[in-house]
Every structure is written in C-alpha cells, then in structure tokens.
Design an enzyme around this catalytic site. Sequence first.
Site, PDB file in Angstrom:
ATOM      1  N   SER A   1       0.813  -1.211   0.000  1.00 28.53           N
ATOM      2  CA  SER A   1       0.000   0.000   0.000  1.00 28.53           C
ATOM      3  C   SER A   1       0.849   1.264   0.000  1.00 28.53           C
ATOM      4  O   SER A   1       0.348   2.349  -0.289  1.00 28.53           O
ATOM      5  CB  SER A   1      -0.928   0.017   1.224  1.00 28.53           C
ATOM      6  OG  SER A   1      -1.843  -1.057   1.186  1.00 28.53           O
TER       7      SER A   1
ATOM      8  N   GLY B   1      -2.444   3.782  -3.704  1.00 33.62           N
ATOM      9  CA  GLY B   1      -2.793   4.774  -4.704  1.00 33.62           C
ATOM     10  C   GLY B   1      -4.239   5.239  -4.704  1.00 33.62           C
ATOM     11  O   GLY B   1      -4.990   5.071  -3.740  1.00 33.62           O
TER      12      GLY B   1
ATOM     13  N   CYS C   1      -9.573  -1.680   3.363  1.00 31.66           N
ATOM     14  CA  CYS C   1      -8.781  -0.524   2.953  1.00 31.66           C
ATOM     15  C   CYS C   1      -9.102  -0.114   1.506  1.00 31.66           C
ATOM     16  O   CYS C   1     -10.186   0.373   1.246  1.00 31.66           O
ATOM     17  CB  CYS C   1      -7.296  -0.791   3.179  1.00 31.66           C
ATOM     18  SG  CYS C   1      -6.320   0.735   3.239  1.00 31.66           S
ATOM     19  N   LEU C   2      -8.184  -0.304   0.559  1.00 31.09           N
ATOM     20  CA  LEU C   2      -8.504   0.025  -0.825  1.00 31.09           C
ATOM     21  C   LEU C   2      -9.715  -0.777  -1.290  1.00 31.09           C
ATOM     22  O   LEU C   2     -10.546  -0.269  -2.052  1.00 31.09           O
ATOM     23  CB  LEU C   2      -7.305  -0.253  -1.735  1.00 31.09           C
ATOM     24  CG  LEU C   2      -7.496   0.101  -3.211  1.00 31.09           C
ATOM     25  CD1 LEU C   2      -7.618   1.602  -3.413  1.00 31.09           C
ATOM     26  CD2 LEU C   2      -6.349  -0.449  -4.064  1.00 31.09           C
TER      27      LEU C   2
ATOM     28  N   GLN D   1     -12.776   1.075  -0.402  1.00 27.59           N
ATOM     29  CA  GLN D   1     -13.030   2.210  -1.290  1.00 27.59           C
ATOM     30  C   GLN D   1     -13.577   1.745  -2.636  1.00 27.59           C
ATOM     31  O   GLN D   1     -14.477   2.374  -3.205  1.00 27.59           O
ATOM     32  CB  GLN D   1     -11.736   3.007  -1.468  1.00 27.59           C
ATOM     33  CG  GLN D   1     -11.232   3.623  -0.179  1.00 27.59           C
ATOM     34  CD  GLN D   1      -9.784   4.074  -0.258  1.00 27.59           C
ATOM     35  OE1 GLN D   1      -9.140   3.950  -1.307  1.00 27.59           O
ATOM     36  NE2 GLN D   1      -9.255   4.581   0.838  1.00 27.59           N
TER      37      GLN D   1
ATOM     38  N   ASN E   1      -3.753   2.505   6.928  1.00 33.61           N
ATOM     39  CA  ASN E   1      -2.782   2.994   5.955  1.00 33.61           C
ATOM     40  C   ASN E   1      -3.519   3.391   4.687  1.00 33.61           C
ATOM     41  O   ASN E   1      -3.701   2.595   3.776  1.00 33.61           O
ATOM     42  CB  ASN E   1      -1.730   1.915   5.648  1.00 33.61           C
ATOM     43  CG  ASN E   1      -0.771   2.349   4.572  1.00 33.61           C
ATOM     44  OD1 ASN E   1      -0.631   3.538   4.293  1.00 33.61           O
ATOM     45  ND2 ASN E   1      -0.129   1.403   3.928  1.00 33.61           N
TER      46      ASN E   1
ATOM     47  N   GLY F   1      -4.720   7.115   2.161  1.00 34.45           N
ATOM     48  CA  GLY F   1      -4.703   8.550   1.934  1.00 34.45           C
ATOM     49  C   GLY F   1      -5.992   9.075   1.336  1.00 34.45           C
ATOM     50  O   GLY F   1      -6.094  10.271   1.047  1.00 34.45           O
ATOM     51  N   PHE F   2      -6.974   8.181   1.135  1.00 34.30           N
ATOM     52  CA  PHE F   2      -8.266   8.563   0.572  1.00 34.30           C
ATOM     53  C   PHE F   2      -9.373   8.100   1.505  1.00 34.30           C
ATOM     54  O   PHE F   2      -9.179   7.215   2.335  1.00 34.30           O
ATOM     55  CB  PHE F   2      -8.452   7.935  -0.815  1.00 34.30           C
ATOM     56  CG  PHE F   2      -7.483   8.446  -1.849  1.00 34.30           C
ATOM     57  CD1 PHE F   2      -7.857   9.444  -2.743  1.00 34.30           C
ATOM     58  CD2 PHE F   2      -6.191   7.935  -1.932  1.00 34.30           C
ATOM     59  CE1 PHE F   2      -6.972   9.915  -3.699  1.00 34.30           C
ATOM     60  CE2 PHE F   2      -5.293   8.401  -2.872  1.00 34.30           C
ATOM     61  CZ  PHE F   2      -5.687   9.401  -3.760  1.00 34.30           C
TER      62      PHE F   2
ATOM     63  N   HIS G   1      -7.266  -2.121   8.884  1.00 33.67           N
ATOM     64  CA  HIS G   1      -6.667  -3.439   8.645  1.00 33.67           C
ATOM     65  C   HIS G   1      -6.909  -4.378   9.828  1.00 33.67           C
ATOM     66  O   HIS G   1      -6.127  -4.393  10.775  1.00 33.67           O
ATOM     67  CB  HIS G   1      -5.155  -3.289   8.412  1.00 33.67           C
ATOM     68  CG  HIS G   1      -4.802  -2.701   7.087  1.00 33.67           C
ATOM     69  ND1 HIS G   1      -4.485  -3.466   5.991  1.00 33.67           N
ATOM     70  CD2 HIS G   1      -4.748  -1.406   6.671  1.00 33.67           C
ATOM     71  CE1 HIS G   1      -4.231  -2.678   4.961  1.00 33.67           C
ATOM     72  NE2 HIS G   1      -4.387  -1.421   5.351  1.00 33.67           N
TER      73      HIS G   1
ATOM     74  N   GLU H   1      -6.364  -7.423   9.957  1.00 40.15           N
ATOM     75  CA  GLU H   1      -5.277  -8.422  10.032  1.00 40.15           C
ATOM     76  C   GLU H   1      -4.044  -7.872  10.739  1.00 40.15           C
ATOM     77  O   GLU H   1      -3.089  -8.628  10.995  1.00 40.15           O
ATOM     78  CB  GLU H   1      -4.910  -8.890   8.626  1.00 40.15           C
ATOM     79  CG  GLU H   1      -4.006  -7.969   7.832  1.00 40.15           C
ATOM     80  CD  GLU H   1      -4.677  -6.737   7.278  1.00 40.15           C
ATOM     81  OE1 GLU H   1      -3.983  -5.878   6.698  1.00 40.15           O
ATOM     82  OE2 GLU H   1      -5.920  -6.605   7.426  1.00 40.15           O
TER      83      GLU H   1
END
Length: 380
Positions: free
Chosen positions: A49, A242, A267-268, A271, A309, A311-312, A352, A354
């Site tokens: 990430s 990203g 996380c991602l 999103q 972790n 940034g969005f 996260h 995990e």
Amino acid sequence: MRHGKEARLVLADGTVFRGRSFGAEGEAGGEVVFNTCLSGYQEVITDPSYCGQIVTMTSPLIGNYGTNLEDEERAKPFLSGFVVRELSPIASNFRSTSDLHEYLGGHGVVAMDGVDTRALTRRLRLQGAMKGLISTDTTDVDELLSRLRSVPELEGRDLVKEVTRGRRIAWEDGFAERFTPDLGVDGGPAPHVVILDFGAKRNIFRSLVEAGFRVTVLPASATADDILAEQPDGLMLSNGPGDPRVLDYAIATVKGLVGQLPIFGICLGHQILCAAIGADIYKLKFGHHGGNQPVKDLRTGQVEITSQNHGFAVDADSLKRCGGEITHLHLNDETISGFELPDRRAMSVQYHPEACPGPHDSMHLFRRFRDMVLASMEPA
C-alpha cells in the site's frame, strides 16, 4: 557499522531536511507521509500500500530489533524511500537475521536518518502530504527541486498494476509464528473465498486460512466471470496503493458481483466497493498511517484501536444516498471506517483487521465474514 553519505530530503514546498543515508544510495521520489507505529517497521516497509510513497516514522528509534523473513508482508519493499530520526546502531532480537541497513540496501531502498522527523511530521500535518525527493547524489537544493518536478503525483496513478500478483495462487498457509491470536474457529466447513489482489498483505491470506476458509488469490485484472468461474462462496477485496478513483476495471468487476455473493473489503477494497455502488471518494489532507487509530463501532459503541494505511476516504453523504449503512467511524476526524449493505451481503472496513503491524482488536471481523458466508450457503 555503516558509514552513511550526506543526504537531503526536499519537499515540494521547498523545505529541505538534512541527514545521513542508509540502505541504498541514490535518489528516490514519491509522496511523503508519516507513520505513527512504535514498532512493526518491517511490516510497514513491505506493505504494498506504500507504493509510490516515502514513509517517515514518527517513532524516534528504528531498527533496534533487526529484520527477518517471517515479518515480511511481501517478499520485497514497494515504498519509494524511508526516513527516520535515528537508525539503531545495534539490532538485537532472537528472530533477527539482518539489520535494517542491510535489508533496505539489499532491496535497493534509499533511506536516511538524522532527520528532525518531528518537524517533518508537523510540516506534513499543516501543509498536507506532498511530493518529496531523497538524494545522496547532490546537495544542491535548486537541482533537487528541479528533479523533484519530474516525480509524478500520486493522485491519478494506477499503482495497483505495479503491486498485484500476476497469477492465480491457491494459498494454504496460516499464521507462521507464535505471536498471533487464536481466531476461535474450530473445525466445520471450509468455505471457498476468492481474494482480488490489489496489493494484498500476506496476513490477510493467513487470517482467512485461520478463520477456516479455503483461499484462492486472483490478480487485480480478474473479471467477474473469472471470479465466478472459481465457484467461490465469498469474495475478499484486498488492500492496495494509490488512487482508487482511477481503477475503472476493478470497480466494474466489483459492481458486477455486488449481491451475487458475500463480499468483504479491506482498505482500498473498501473504497472500491463504495465506488462500485456509486459513492464518492476524496483525498485526505495527510491520511491515516499507523497502528494506533481509534475506530468506533456504531452498533455496539465499542472502540477498537486499529491499524490503518490510506490517503483517501469515502464521502458519507454519497454513501448514504447509495444505500450504504455506515457501521464504523474514525474518532480522530469522523471519516468513515466501515459500512455494510445488509440486503446484499457486503461489508467493508477502511482499516486493517489483520494488523501486521498493529493491535489485534479487529480480528473478529474475519469470523464475522465467515458467518456471513456460511449463512449464504444455507439452503433457502
């Protein structure tokens, strides 16, 4: 004992930090962020990430327990660079196989210490995450700023293609060492879960195995038909780096699967799931990076300390308009940390569960996903 060269970190606003190099020598550019973990630096370094980013650790002493193969979240680092206040002159731990300087040097990661990381972190908090460049090649600030202009912005880049595993994997390994929790799953059926790998950490795979799943990993480019061909009982959307807004192929895949099988996003993956149902995503000023992030479960009122972790974040109003039920809030800034689509068997969290690094407060979510999958497998 290392003998580091003089190094410079220059930020896009012209701020310069001086220090000494360790790891590899050379030059590295990326978005500069800070991580508040007190330990777990190797897991941070090997978390995909962080692709495209220079990570600053706020803990003042890093490297004191060395590195080892067990603590890798991937077989190599993906981050652009690494910045610390002080690199420990010794690495003392019974599990250590090399020190941090040797480890980063062996993987070609440019790093520096001797930096006033408190001042750097304050700068990032006030001004926001910004591009930076680490260099041992030159100390000329004008030259460094000129080179920095060629470093691409993180927004608008598809970094998932750089970190996803490019092939199908049948994953069978659970927790490898003794310092891990018992997920409380004892026998029973082994539902099959497919993981879409956007840059997944190994401990997500391990946690699913420990939760009683049979695990198949597919690359981020897998289509809905590819996933359904595996005849899964559930789908996991992994973490990754990203800007999620440019991942049209992944969003389209998930959109075609929502409601067809149980889905759990991390996380991602959270999103992407939100984007797949039509919610809006925006960039945070400096993101959440660390293992001490407080999250409140809105259903139970319980607060968990989590590893994060990203940034969005997902816009709350748009998510509600799309039918999402917000389940978790980040207590520092009240951004969304989790949501559900109860009628379509989908859930996700921005953090996260995990860990690695971080606390184990949220490991129960893997059991909860298992319960969701098992319930969907029962005859109507």
